[in-house]
Design an enzyme around this catalytic site. Structure first.
Site, PDB file in Angstrom:
ATOM      1  N   ASN A  12      -9.373 -31.754 -15.544  1.00  0.00           N
ATOM      2  CA  ASN A  12      -9.245 -32.129 -16.950  1.00  0.00           C
ATOM      3  C   ASN A  12      -8.802 -33.590 -17.003  1.00  0.00           C
ATOM      4  O   ASN A  12      -7.633 -33.894 -16.784  1.00  0.00           O
ATOM      5  CB  ASN A  12      -8.211 -31.209 -17.624  1.00  0.00           C
ATOM      6  CG  ASN A  12      -7.999 -31.569 -19.085  1.00  0.00           C
ATOM      7  OD1 ASN A  12      -8.677 -32.458 -19.624  1.00  0.00           O
ATOM      8  ND2 ASN A  12      -7.061 -30.896 -19.734  1.00  0.00           N
ATOM      9  N   GLY A 174       2.088 -32.433 -16.690  1.00  0.00           N
ATOM     10  CA  GLY A 174       2.377 -33.872 -16.658  1.00  0.00           C
ATOM     11  C   GLY A 174       3.820 -34.214 -16.380  1.00  0.00           C
ATOM     12  O   GLY A 174       4.246 -35.351 -16.579  1.00  0.00           O
ATOM     13  N   SER A 214       0.937 -29.922 -13.115  1.00  0.00           N
ATOM     14  CA  SER A 214       1.424 -30.744 -11.994  1.00  0.00           C
ATOM     15  C   SER A 214       0.926 -30.268 -10.632  1.00  0.00           C
ATOM     16  O   SER A 214       1.666 -30.304  -9.653  1.00  0.00           O
ATOM     17  CB  SER A 214       2.954 -30.829 -12.031  1.00  0.00           C
ATOM     18  OG  SER A 214       3.381 -31.483 -13.210  1.00  0.00           O
TER      19      SER A 214
HETATM   20  O1  13P Z   1      -2.897 -30.078 -18.497  1.00  0.00           O
HETATM   21  C1  13P Z   1      -3.253 -29.954 -17.351  1.00  0.00           C
HETATM   22  C2  13P Z   1      -4.625 -29.556 -17.005  1.00  0.00           C
HETATM   23  O2  13P Z   1      -5.301 -29.058 -18.122  1.00  0.00           O
HETATM   24  C3  13P Z   1      -2.337 -30.250 -16.238  1.00  0.00           C
HETATM   25  O3  13P Z   1      -2.014 -31.583 -16.253  1.00  0.00           O
HETATM   26  P1  13P Z   1      -1.196 -32.209 -15.020  1.00  0.00           P
HETATM   27  O4  13P Z   1      -1.906 -31.743 -13.763  1.00  0.00           O
HETATM   28  O5  13P Z   1      -1.250 -33.680 -15.237  1.00  0.00           O
HETATM   29  O6  13P Z   1       0.179 -31.635 -15.101  1.00  0.00           O
END
Ligand code: 13P
Length: 260
Positions: A12, A174, A214
């Site tokens: 994503n 995130g 993450s």
């Molecule tokens: O929202 C996410 C995937 O859809 C996860 O984001 P991160 O891997 O940056 O934490």
């Protein structure tokens, strides 16, 4: 031989990238990845406007997905992209119910259910995201929250073959904080139980339930060994060279999971 759940990894990219940076990502990170696409399915989800650019240069072993679609069909809906438009562009996948859509853009369970219905009716494959926020986790209501989000889409789906459920705890997105293997397995197991009791045992066995929040090349291995984790939805790390490592680790690690 028992049928298997094919591993699935989604990237994503969210609202990131320039034409130049995504071209470089495809050419230096994705296309050179050495994986057996018979065992591992990979869905790349750039921004809408980057979809045709990525489609042109991405190796055909990969699949493309959008990150959202409109609540409405085509028509006088300024700024919206309908599931029909994705279909017309030859985009087979769409991510729906992402926590950023739920929390930043106020999409309710009912709105997500309608989008799921529209996309499903057109034969698009959906990655449907569920997950609790930190307060809900602290309050011990994770399973209830996830079940409520699943209850909302129960009558929107006619073909579960086209559905992947992504468990993405909001507090892990995130933040660099990943769910522990125990936390992840507990929720993934509860999602499979929900599917078993609400849809059917065979569907529960065959539906892929993936983890997001993450995920990195460092932590993917310990999560992938868990019984009910069938892949990942990767955000930040999918924009980096580490994504190639994630793909290769996953593909080498587990070619698929046998139905129980
Ligand atoms: O929202 C996410 C995937 O859809 C996860 O984001 P991160 O891997 O940056 O934490």
């Amino acid at each position: 031989m028992q049928p298997m759940r094919k591993l699935i990894i989604g990237a994503n990219w969210k609202s990131n990238g320039t034409i130049q940076s995504i071209r470089s990502l495809v050419q230096t990170v994705l296309n050179p990845a050495i994986i057996d696409y018979k065992n591992t399915e990979v869905v790349i989800a750039p921004m809408y406007i980057h979809l045709p650019i990525v489609k042109d240069i991405l190796k055909s072993d990969f699949h493309l997905g959008a990150q959202n679609c409109s609540l409405t069909g085509p028509g006088a809906y300024t700024g919206e992209v309908a599931a029909e438009h994705l279909k017309d562009l030859g985009i087979p996948w769409v991510i729906l119910g992402h926590s950023e859509r739920r929390h930043i853009y106020g999409e309710s369970d009912a709105v997500i259910a309608e989008k799921v219905k529209r996309a499903g009716a057109l034969g698009l494959k959906t990655i449907i995201c569920v997950g609790e926020n930190l307060d809900e986790r602290v309050a011990g209501t994770t399973t209830e929250v996830v079940s409520r989000q699943l209850d909302a889409i129960k009558y929107s789906l006619s073909d579960w073959n086209n559905v992947v459920i992504a468990y993405e705890p909001v507090w892990a997105i995130g933040t660099g904080k990943t769910a522990t293997p125990e936390q992840a397995q507990e929720v993934h197991g509860s999602i499979r139980l929900w599917i078993g009791s609400n849809i059917g045992r065979l569907v529960a066995n065959s539906t892929r339930v993936i983890y997001g929040g993450s995920v990195t090349d460092e932590n993917c291995k310990e999560l992938l060994v868990l019984d009910d984790i069938d892949g990942f939805l990767v955000g930040g790390a999918s924009l980096k060279p580490a994504f190639k490592t994630i793909l290769e680790i996953c593909d080498n690690h587990k070619p698929g999971k046998t139905f129980t």
